[in-house]
Design a protein around this motif. Structure first.
Motif, mmCIF file in Angstrom:
data_model
loop_
_atom_site.group_PDB
_atom_site.id
_atom_site.type_symbol
_atom_site.label_atom_id
_atom_site.label_comp_id
_atom_site.label_asym_id
_atom_site.label_seq_id
_atom_site.Cartn_x
_atom_site.Cartn_y
_atom_site.Cartn_z
ATOM 1 N N HIS A 281 0.831 -1.198 0.000
ATOM 2 C CA HIS A 281 0.000 0.000 0.000
ATOM 3 C C HIS A 281 0.868 1.251 0.000
ATOM 4 N N ARG B 272 -2.134 -0.238 4.619
ATOM 5 C CA ARG B 272 -2.370 1.189 4.445
ATOM 6 C C ARG B 272 -2.128 1.942 5.752
ATOM 7 N N TRP C 146 -2.838 2.331 -4.239
ATOM 8 C CA TRP C 146 -3.114 3.627 -3.595
ATOM 9 C C TRP C 146 -4.577 3.981 -3.791
ATOM 10 N N GLU D 151 0.050 9.878 -9.517
ATOM 11 C CA GLU D 151 -0.061 8.678 -8.692
ATOM 12 C C GLU D 151 -0.109 7.409 -9.540
ATOM 13 N N VAL E 265 6.702 9.082 -1.424
ATOM 14 C CA VAL E 265 5.683 8.056 -1.267
ATOM 15 C C VAL E 265 6.223 6.970 -0.352
ATOM 16 N N VAL F 100 1.142 5.458 0.428
ATOM 17 C CA VAL F 100 0.600 6.710 0.969
ATOM 18 C C VAL F 100 1.592 7.806 0.620
#
Length: 796
Positions: free
Chosen positions: A37, A123, A283, A266, A117, A39
Motif C-alpha cells: 500500500h 495502508r 493507492w 499517482e 511516497v 501513501v
C-alpha cells in the motif's frame, strides 16, 4: 412493430443491478497476492523549496518496504507528465509548458503536491510512516489568484515562466468588433467570476500497479475515463514502457465528470514502484486527499461587452478572460479556456462579429482542467448573464431579446464568427416549448403572491449550445490536440447468436452497457440480455479515446454502427447463400434477414452459427466467423442546444434562495434511451444549480491553503435543495453527419443551469437595484447584496 429494447425504448439500465446490490468491481475492490500500500507525503505549503528529505525513521517503522522520492524517479529517468494540447499565443509563440513530475523534485508548487511516497504492508502502516518522513522546506511566497499572479513583482510559480503567463491567446476579428462598437446604440458591460469548483465524484481516485517479472509486463488498474490515453501518455512519455508491455484497466468507475480523464502522477508512481519493490502497489485517495489533488474546474475572471443597435439587434461581442491553470498544465487544460470556451461565445445568436482574448496563468494551486461541460458552461454563463443585463438596460423583454437575435433554423448550416459551423438547430422552438411549461405569462401574478408573503421572486433564462464529439482529428490536430479524437469498436457475434461489443468509450455512470446494447438489439433483433458490452481494458479493445465531452454515443456509438454495417454486409452474403437467393434481394427487417417479397428468412443466430460451423458456407468468397472492427472519425462537432428556465424565491431576511421551478427543453438530436437521457439531464441540472448557489473552492490568498478542503466547508446540493424538474426534448433536428443523428446529452444540464439560476436570482433582487451577483449566490452573499441596497435607492 417497435423493438421493446431497441432505439427509442426507455430500457432500465442493466448495469444498475450490480451497482445497487454491491456487486460492482471498483479499483479499490481489487486486491492482489502480496499487495503493498502506498501513501503519499504531500507538501503543507503552497510554494516551498525542498532542501532535504530524511526517511530513516520512516524506514524503521513497522511494515515499511520503501520510501521513494522524486530523486529516485529522476535516477530511473522517469519523465514529466505530458500535456495533451498545445496552444500558441497571439504572437505565434508556443505556450509555456514547464515540467510536471509525478513526485516533486526541487520545489512543491501547491498544497498537496507529492514530495515522497511510503510503501508498506498495510495502508495504516504506510499512513503512520508517512508522518515520520522529515521534509525540510524553505517556504516561498505564493501566487494564489490569477489576478495577483499577473501583477508585476508577483512570485513566480516557475522560474522560467515570466509573469506566470502560460499563453496569451485570441480568436475572432478585433477590427470588425471595434467597427461594430463604434456604431452601437447601446453597449451592455459585465465583469464576472466563474468560480473554481471541486469535481467530487462519488468514488475517489485509486490506482493499483503490478509488474510481471516473467513477461516484463506492467498492469495499471485505475479510475480512468480513458485507459488507452493513460497507456499512451504514461508509457511513451513518463515511464518509457512499450505499449505492448503496458496494460491499463479501468473497471467500474464511480463518476468522473472530467476529473478522471487526466493522467495523474499517482498512476505513474504505483506502476513504476511495483517493479521497484517487486510487488503490487495500491493507492486509494481519501476524500480530503481528493479535495487537495483532483484537478479542479472553471476559475475564470472575465470582462464582456455586447454592442447592440437601437432595436436590440446584437452587433458585436468583446470578451477578455483570465483563466487559472493552477501550478502545472493538466492533460487537456490549455484547450478548455480556448477552443472549448471561446468558440462557443456565439451561443445561439447571430452576432456578426466576436473577439475573445484569453490569458492563461500559473498559480500555486491545484491544476485546473475539464469539469462537466469543460469551457461550455463558462461560455454560456458569460453570454446569458450579459444578454440578461442587456435586456434589463434596454427594457426589452428577456425572452423577446433572445428570440430577436437567435440564428434562425432556416440559416442552418450556420458559420459562426468563432470557427464553429452549426449543422442543425431550431433555437426558437426550444423557447416556444419552454414558455408555456413555466407559465411565463403568469409570472407577474406569482411574483405578487410571493410579495404578499414577504418573499422576492425572479425568473431567469439560459439558452445554450455546446460542441460535442471534438473532431475531426485533422482539425483537432491543427488546433493543438496531440492525439486523434476518433473512436473504435468491434462487434463479435458468437456461434449461438449472442454478441460482444468492444468499445473504446468508457462508462462511469452514463449507462453505456444499456444504450450500446440497444443499438445492437435494434439492428439485429438480438435480445438485449444477449449483448455484452466490454470497455475499459487496453488488452481487449483495439484502441479508444475514452469518454468525455458527451462524445460516447455520437462518436463511440457511430463506430459501433460502422462495425455493424460490416457485420450486416457479411451476414447478407451468408444469408443469400443459405437461402439460395441473390444478395441484392436480402433485406433486414425486424432483426431478420429476409428474401424480399417472400417469407423466407433467417435470424442472425442462424447466420452466426453457419459462420462458425461452415458446412453450408461460401468459403470461396468469405472467411469463417462473424466479427468486425471499425474506427469512426467524425466530420464535425455535434451541437446539442436548449432553453432552460428557472424560477426562484428569496427570503430577504435570510438571503436563502429556493429554486421553485425549473424547466429544461433540449435538442439532443435522436434519442436512443429517453430514460437515460432524462437521468443525465437531471444530474447535470443539479450540478449547475450547485455551482450557482452552493459550491465554491476557496484558497487563502496569502498562504495558498485550501480553505474549503472538506464537505464541512465545501457545500454540495442535496435532494431537498432542488425541485422536480420539467424536462422536454424534441428530435426533429438530428445531427446531419453521424449515422445515428445523435448530438449528446451528458453535459447539457450543467451548461445551461447555472446561468438560468443566476439570472433568476438577479431578477428577484433587481427591485433592490442589484444588477449582478457572482456565483455562488449563498445566503450571506444575497443578504449582503440586499443590505447594500434598498428599494428606495432602487426607485431613485
Amino acid at each position: 412493430m417497435a423493438n421493446p429494447t431497441g432505439i427509442g425504448a426507455s430500457v432500465r439500465r442493466r448495469e444498475d443491478a450490480r451497482f445497487l446490490t454491491g456487486r460492482g468491481t471498483y479499483t479499490d475492490d481489487i486486491n492482489r497476492p502480496g499487495q503493498t500500500h502506498a501513501v503519499f507525503v504531500r507538501s503543507p505549503y503552497a510554494h516551498a523549496r525542498i532542501t532535504g528529505i530524511d526517511a530513516a525513521e520512516a524506514m524503521r517503522a513497522p511494515g515499511v518496504i520503501a520510501v521513494l522520492t522524486g530523486a529516485d524517479m529522476e535516477a530511473d529517468k522517469v519523465g514529466s507528465l505530458p500535456c495533451g494540447w498545445q496552444i500558441h499565443s497571439k504572437d505565434g509563440s508556443p505556450m509555456k509548458e514547464p515540467p510536471h513530475f509525478p513526485i516533486a523534485r526541487d520545489r512543491a508548487r501547491y498544497v498537496g503536491d507529492a514530495v515522497a511516497v511510503v510503501i508498506a504492508e498495510t495502508r495504516e502502516q504506510a499512513k503512520d510512516a508517512a508522518e515520520l518522513v522529515m521534509v525540510d522546506y524553505e517556504e516561498l511566497p505564493a501566487a494564489v489568484t490569477s489576478l495577483k499572479a499577473l501583477e508585476g513583482g508577483a512570485p513566480l510559480v516557475h522560474d522560467d515562466v515570466g509573469g506566470n503567463l502560460c499563453f496569451d491567446w485570441h480568436l475572432g476579428d478585433a477590427a470588425a468588433v471595434d467597427a461594430a462598437f463604434s456604431q452601437a446604440a447601446h453597449v451592455a458591460k459585465l465583469d464576472l467570476v466563474n468560480q473554481r469548483l471541486v469535481p467530487n465524484a462519488m468514488e475517489p481516485r485509486a490506482a493499483l500497479g503490478e509488474y510481471d517479472r516473467a513477461t516484463g509486463e506492467h498492469t495499471l488498474t485505475t479510475t480512468s475515463q480513458n485507459p488507452h490515453v493513460i497507456r499512451l501518455l504514461m508509457g511513451a512519455f513518463v515511464l518509457g514502457i512499450p505499449e505492448h508491455k503496458l496494460r491499463v484497466v479501468a473497471p467500474d468507475v464511480g463518476g468522473g465528470f472530467g476529473s478522471k480523464i487526466f493522467h495523474y502522477g499517482e498512476e505513474a508512481v504505483v506502476t513504476w514502484a511495483a517493479k521497484k519493490v517487486g510487488r503490487p502497489v495500491k493507492w486509494t485517495a481519501e476524500r480530503s486527499e481528493s479535495f487537495l489533488t483532483d484537478a479542479h474546474g472553471r476559475d475564470h475572471v472575465s470582462h464582456a461587452e455586447l454592442a447592440m443597435d437601437k432595436d436590440g439587434n446584437f452587433l458585436a461581442l468583446r470578451v477578455a478572460t483570465i483563466a487559472n491553470m493552477g501550478a502545472y498544465l493538466s492533460t487537456f487544460a490549455p484547450s478548455i479556456p480556448t477552443y472549448l470556451y471561446a468558440t462557443l461565445l456565439a451561443g445561439q445568436y447571430k452576432t456578426p462579429a466576436i473577439y475573445a482574448e484569453v490569458k492563461a496563468v500559473f498559480t500555486n494551486t491545484v491544476p485546473v482542467d475539464a469539469y462537466r461541460g469543460a469551457g461550455r458552461p463558462e461560455a454560456c454563463y458569460l453570454i446569458e448573464r450579459l444578454v440578461e443585463v442587456a435586456a434589463a438596460e434596454t427594457g426589452i423583454d428577456k425572452a423577446e431579446l433572445r428570440r430577436r437575435n437567435f440564428v434562425p433554423a432556416s440559416a442552418m448550416p450556420y458559420q459562426t464568427p468563432v470557427a464553429l459551423q452549426y449543422d442543425t438547430g431550431d433555437f426558437a422552438k426550444n423557447l416556444d416549448i419552454a414558455l408555456p411549461l413555466v407559465d411565463y405569462d403568469g409570472f407577474a401574478a406569482r411574483k405578487a403572491e410571493s410579495a404578499r408573503r414577504g418573499k422576492l421572486r425572479g425568473i431567469g433564462f439560459a439558452t445554450y449550445i455546446e460542441a460535442c464529439g471534438i473532431a475531426p482529428s485533422n482539425v483537432a490536430g491543427a488546433l493543438g490536440a496531440r492525439a486523434g479524437l476518433y473512436e473504435s469498436a468491434e462487434v463479435r457475434f458468437h456461434p449461438t447468436g449472442s454478441v460482444t461489443v468492444f468499445t473504446g468509450s468508457h462508462s462511469h455512470g452514463q449507462g453505456h452497457e444499456t444504450t450500446f446494447a440497444q443499438l445492437v438489439s435494434e439492428r439485429f433483433g438480438v435480445p438485449i440480455e444477449n449483448v455484452e458490452i466490454v470497455h475499459g481494458d487496453t488488452s481487449k479493445i483495439p484502441f479508444g479515446m475514452g469518454t468525455y465531452g458527451s462524445r460516447s454515443l455520437a462518436v463511440g456509438g457511430s463506430a459501433i454502427v460502422k462495425a455493424m454495417d460490416k457485420v450486416e454486409r457479411k451476414a447478407k452474403k451468408i444469408a443469400a447463400h443459405m437461402l439460395e437467393a441473390a444478395e441484392a434481394d436480402i433485406e433486414v427487417k425486424d432483426g431478420r434477414f429476409v428474401v424480399a417479397g417472400t417469407d423466407k428468412a433467417l435470424t442472425i443466430g442462424d447466420i452466426a452459427l453457419q459462420a462458425y460451423v461452415p458446412h453450408n458456407f461460401p468459403l470461396d468468397e468469405l472467411e469463417p466467423g462473424l466479427d468486425e472492427q471499425a474506427f469512426y472519425d467524425p466530420k464535425n462537432f455535434t451541437y446539442p442546444n436548449g432553453c432552460h428556465v428557472c424560477e426562484v424565491e428569496i427570503d430577504p431576511d435570510t438571503g436563502v434562495v429556493q429554486v421553485v421551478n425549473f424547466a429544461a427543453v433540449d435538442d439532443f438530436g435522436r434519442v436512443i434511451n429517453p430514460l437515460i437521457v432524462e437521468g443525465q439531464v437531471h444530474g447535470g441540472l443539479v450540478q449547475g444549480i450547485g455551482q450557482a448557489l452552493y459550491e465554491n473552492c476557496v484558497y487563502d490568498e496569502d498562504s495558498g491553503q485550501l480553505i474549503t478542503g472538506s464537505y464541512m466547508d465545501y457545500c454540495m446540493p442535496r435532494a431537498d435543495d432542488v425541485p422536480s424538474f420539467t424536462v422536454r426534448y424534441h428530435e426533429d433536428q438530428p445531427c446531419t453527419h453521424n449515422p445515428l443523428g445523435v448530438k449528446g446529452c451528458g453535459e447539457a444540464g450543467t451548461i445551461g443551469a447555472s446561468a438560468a439560476v443566476m439570472n433568476a436570482v438577479v431578477h428577484a433582487l433587481s427591485e433592490y437595484g442589484v444588477t449582478h451577483l457572482d456565483m455562488p449566490a449563498t445566503p450571506e452573499r444575497v443578504w449582503q447584496a440586499i443590505r447594500r441596497h434598498t428599494p428606495a435607492q432602487a426607485a431613485e
